[in-house]
Design an enzyme around this catalytic site. Structure first.
Site, PDB file in Angstrom:
ATOM      1  N   ALA A 124      -0.743  15.856   2.338  1.00 50.10           N
ATOM      2  CA  ALA A 124      -1.820  14.998   2.802  1.00 50.10           C
ATOM      3  C   ALA A 124      -1.592  13.496   2.650  1.00 50.10           C
ATOM      4  CB  ALA A 124      -3.095  15.390   2.076  1.00 50.10           C
ATOM      5  N   ALA A 125      -0.882  13.067   1.615  1.00 50.34           N
ATOM      6  CA  ALA A 125      -0.770  11.629   1.346  1.00 50.34           C
ATOM      7  C   ALA A 125      -0.020  10.936   2.484  1.00 50.34           C
ATOM      8  CB  ALA A 125      -0.047  11.409   0.025  1.00 50.34           C
ATOM      9  N   PRO A 126      -0.417   9.702   2.846  1.00 55.93           N
ATOM     10  CA  PRO A 126      -1.440   8.835   2.243  1.00 55.93           C
ATOM     11  C   PRO A 126      -2.843   9.000   2.818  1.00 55.93           C
ATOM     12  CG  PRO A 126      -0.222   7.596   3.881  1.00 55.93           C
ATOM     13  CD  PRO A 126       0.351   8.988   3.884  1.00 55.93           C
ATOM     14  N   GLY A 127      -3.038  10.012   3.653  1.00 55.20           N
ATOM     15  CA  GLY A 127      -4.417  10.329   4.023  1.00 55.20           C
ATOM     16  C   GLY A 127      -4.836   9.991   5.443  1.00 55.20           C
ATOM     17  N   LYS A 153      -4.183  11.573   8.274  1.00 57.50           N
ATOM     18  CA  LYS A 153      -4.655  12.765   8.994  1.00 57.50           C
ATOM     19  C   LYS A 153      -5.825  13.424   8.257  1.00 57.50           C
ATOM     20  CE  LYS A 153      -0.123  13.262  10.959  1.00 57.50           C
ATOM     21  NZ  LYS A 153       0.588  12.299  10.082  1.00 57.50           N
ATOM     22  N   ASP A 156       2.460  21.353  -5.676  1.00 55.26           N
ATOM     23  CA  ASP A 156       3.446  21.776  -4.700  1.00 55.26           C
ATOM     24  C   ASP A 156       2.772  22.800  -3.770  1.00 55.26           C
ATOM     25  OD1 ASP A 156       5.518  22.739  -3.263  1.00 55.26           O
ATOM     26  OD2 ASP A 156       6.729  23.411  -4.959  1.00 55.26           O
ATOM     27  N   CYS A 182       7.651  14.024  12.001  1.00 53.08           N
ATOM     28  CA  CYS A 182       7.973  12.770  12.689  1.00 53.08           C
ATOM     29  C   CYS A 182       9.495  12.658  12.777  1.00 53.08           C
ATOM     30  CB  CYS A 182       7.349  11.583  11.984  1.00 53.08           C
ATOM     31  SG  CYS A 182       7.797  11.432  10.266  1.00 53.08           S
TER      32      CYS A 182
END
Lengths: 255, 325
Positions: free
Chosen positions: B131-134, B136, B181, B254
């Protein structure tokens, strides 16, 4: 311990007697996975709020508006959670999520859930340090929106001020508020009660506190002045608006 | 084309465009007919894009507010995102009061696509595995409109801080965040949280965002790809196990390397008979590879999507929407 009449000093390189060295097994040298997991859990356990902290928050809410906590409790939409351990952040978890948070927190090191209301930390007082609750930026926004959208009758009880563009800019840099930048009426502001700071468009941008400090030099008494003349005595104090937290903290803390 | 001749060409291009020979070779493999155009497209500056936080404001209001500050907002294919021309102002997009109040998020258009294709709906339970940095996570929050639950996990504790900060800034109230993890999550979530949808924006070599970070032209090699592929396969396996039957899983990277994209998906399809690729409804991007570099992945892989820096003026991303039967 003496050696040739000289005492050992701190940092002495003389080898110590094997009997003196105590071998401690804790923490273990080879940190096992279970040990690491245990320490994480201990540090960040997420639990429902204890009664002491509930009382602390209740008292804090009462200073904002007398009925605020009761109305908040009645709404029954949120459950208060806290970290058990060193960090004592307080979170408002929606009731729909509460059960899941409780279950997950047993095994996983939760860091955030719901809304970050504030945190408990030591506060310096005249008699020493006491544990106190501090509102976070998001907590302030939540309470302000709770009042504005759901309980507008509380508006008369809360303190707020509106800043001009220059004042907003300065405030968002984390600076103190200058009275000249306030475009709303400040004469009724009282100390020890948080002030919601708004910008020109009435958007919440942070919280402040009225601070009253004694001036460096006491103003000389005028001839014939009475000691209980409050107005003239107040001139011996510096009154300022302290920035408690503002929206700019997102940038300053590198978020 | 012989190997020696190929190597000469690679070395020449690498020197001319300041790439490592390895990356040039990879670009030639992944963009066989258009590698020169792609290399040139990677040298162009990416356009600034913002995503409007519809939880706090509307695109029209934000356009007006930022317009007053000298920003020119141009529409994109998403009604909640704008291209920003900030040539008329000295203010940075990340320094405005509107940014601090969480009215928008600076995010590339290509990175908005995975959530857009996953299409979370209010009430859904969503798991964001990396998830980081948030960016999405907050986009999912916007789609959910504070209804449903988002669990956002990242294994790097240092990045959790920025994730948490962004979630707070954007005013998302239904998010649970913890460092872990994600490939080890199954035993903990099994009885507690069965996600309707999973977003796996997998860790990757990042070769698709050379426009943003030109150091990637030289910094990656074969070992990096292999390491990432191992992690991606592990994460995808866990995601399929956790997902609710009938649920959707969005896998995105990406990176343009087929090994990290079609290769990982083809492997998952072989090992899991209970998943299928869903072709996105929206006409977006271009089909993935069904075969490349003497490797055959199967016709199914044409349902995956790729975006190209030359054709779409976006970073090179890969998207694959999977459904658990």
């Amino acid at each position: 311990m003496d050696r040739n009449g000289r005492k050992d000093f701190k940092g002495s390189t003389r080898p110590k007697s094997k009997n003196i060295i105590k071998k401690s097994n804790y923490p273990p040298k080879n940190k096992t996975k279970s040990y690491q997991k245990r320490t994480i859990m201990r540090e960040t356990k997420f639990v429902t709020l204890n009664s002491t902290n509930i009382k602390m928050i209740k008292d804090y809410f009462i200073t904002i508006a007398p009925n605020l906590y009761d109305l908040f409790a009645q709404s029954n939409n949120y459950v208060l959670y806290q970290f058990e351990g060193r960090a004592r952040d307080i979170f408002l978890v929606p009731t729909s999520m509460s059960k899941m948070v409780k279950k997950l927190s047993k095994d996983l090191p939760l860091m955030h859930a719901g809304i970050h209301l504030g945190y408990v930390r030591p506060k310096r007082t005249h008699s020493g340090y006491v544990r106190a609750f501090f509102l976070s930026y998001e907590g302030g926004r939540f309470i302000y929106e709770f009042i504005i959208n759901k309980n507008p009758e509380l508006l008369k009880d809360i303190q707020s001020l509106q800043l001009n563009a220059k004042g907003e800019r300065s405030f968002l840099y984390g600076k103190e508020i200058i009275f000249e930048d306030v475009i709303s009426n400040t004469s009724k502001l009282i100390k020890k009660k948080i002030i919601f700071v708004l910008n020109q468009k009435n958007n919440y941008i942070g919280i402040a506190l009225l601070l009253v400090k004694q001036a460096g030099k006491k103003k000389p008494e005028e001839p014939g002045q009475k000691k209980w003349d409050v107005h003239s005595r107040s001139q011996n104090f510096n009154v300022s608006l302290m920035n408690l937290i503002d929206a700019g903290y997102y940038l300053r803390t590198g978020g | 084309m012989t190997d020696t001749k190929y190597s000469e060409k690679i070395l020449e291009l690498a020197e001319r465009y300041n790439y490592s020979p390895f990356m040039i070779k990879q670009i030639m493999i992944n963009f066989p007919d258009e590698h020169l155009v792609v290399i040139n497209a990677f040298n162009r500056q990416p356009r600034e894009t913002i995503r409007v936080n519809t939880l706090k404001t509307t695109p029209e209001k934000l356009k007006e507010l930022l317009g007053k500050k000298g920003f020119r907002l141009k529409p994109t294919q998403f009604d909640y995102a704008f291209h920003v021309d900030s040539s008329q102002t000295r203010i940075g997009l990340g320094n405005t009061h509107e940014y601090l109040q969480g009215f928008y998020y600076i995010q590339s258009l290509a990175s908005m696509v995975p959530v857009h294709l996953l299409y979370p709906e209010p009430g859904d339970n969503i798991l964001d595995m990396c998830a980081a940095p948030g960016s999405k996570t907050t986009q999912i929050g916007q789609f959910l409109n504070q209804e449903g639950i988002i669990i956002a996990v990242d294994n790097k504790e240092s990045r959790i801080k920025s994730l948490s900060s962004n979630v707070k800034r954007m005013g998302i109230n239904n998010c649970i965040i913890f460092p872990y993890d994600s490939s080890q999550l199954r035993p903990f979530l099994k009885s507690t949280f069965i996600p309707d949808k999973i977003l796996l924006d997998a860790p990757c070599t990042g070769s698709g965002i050379i426009r943003v970070d030109p150091t990637l032209k030289k910094s990656k090699n074969d070992l990096n790809i292999n390491r990432m592929v191992r992690i991606q396969k592990k994460l995808l396996k866990t995601a399929i196990e956790i997902l609710k039957p009938g649920g959707l899983l969005m896998y995105s990277t990406c990176s343009f390397h087929y090994q990290e994209n079609e290769g990982v998906i083809a492997d998952a399809l072989t090992n899991n008979r209970n998943i299928e690729i869903i072709e996105p409804n929206e006409d977006f991007g271009h089909p993935g590879f069904d075969n490349i570099n003497n490797k055959i992945f199967g016709i199914e892989l044409l349902k995956t999507r790729r975006v190209y820096p030359n054709r779409d003026d976006l970073d090179a991303f890969f998207y694959c929407l999977l459904k658990k039967k």
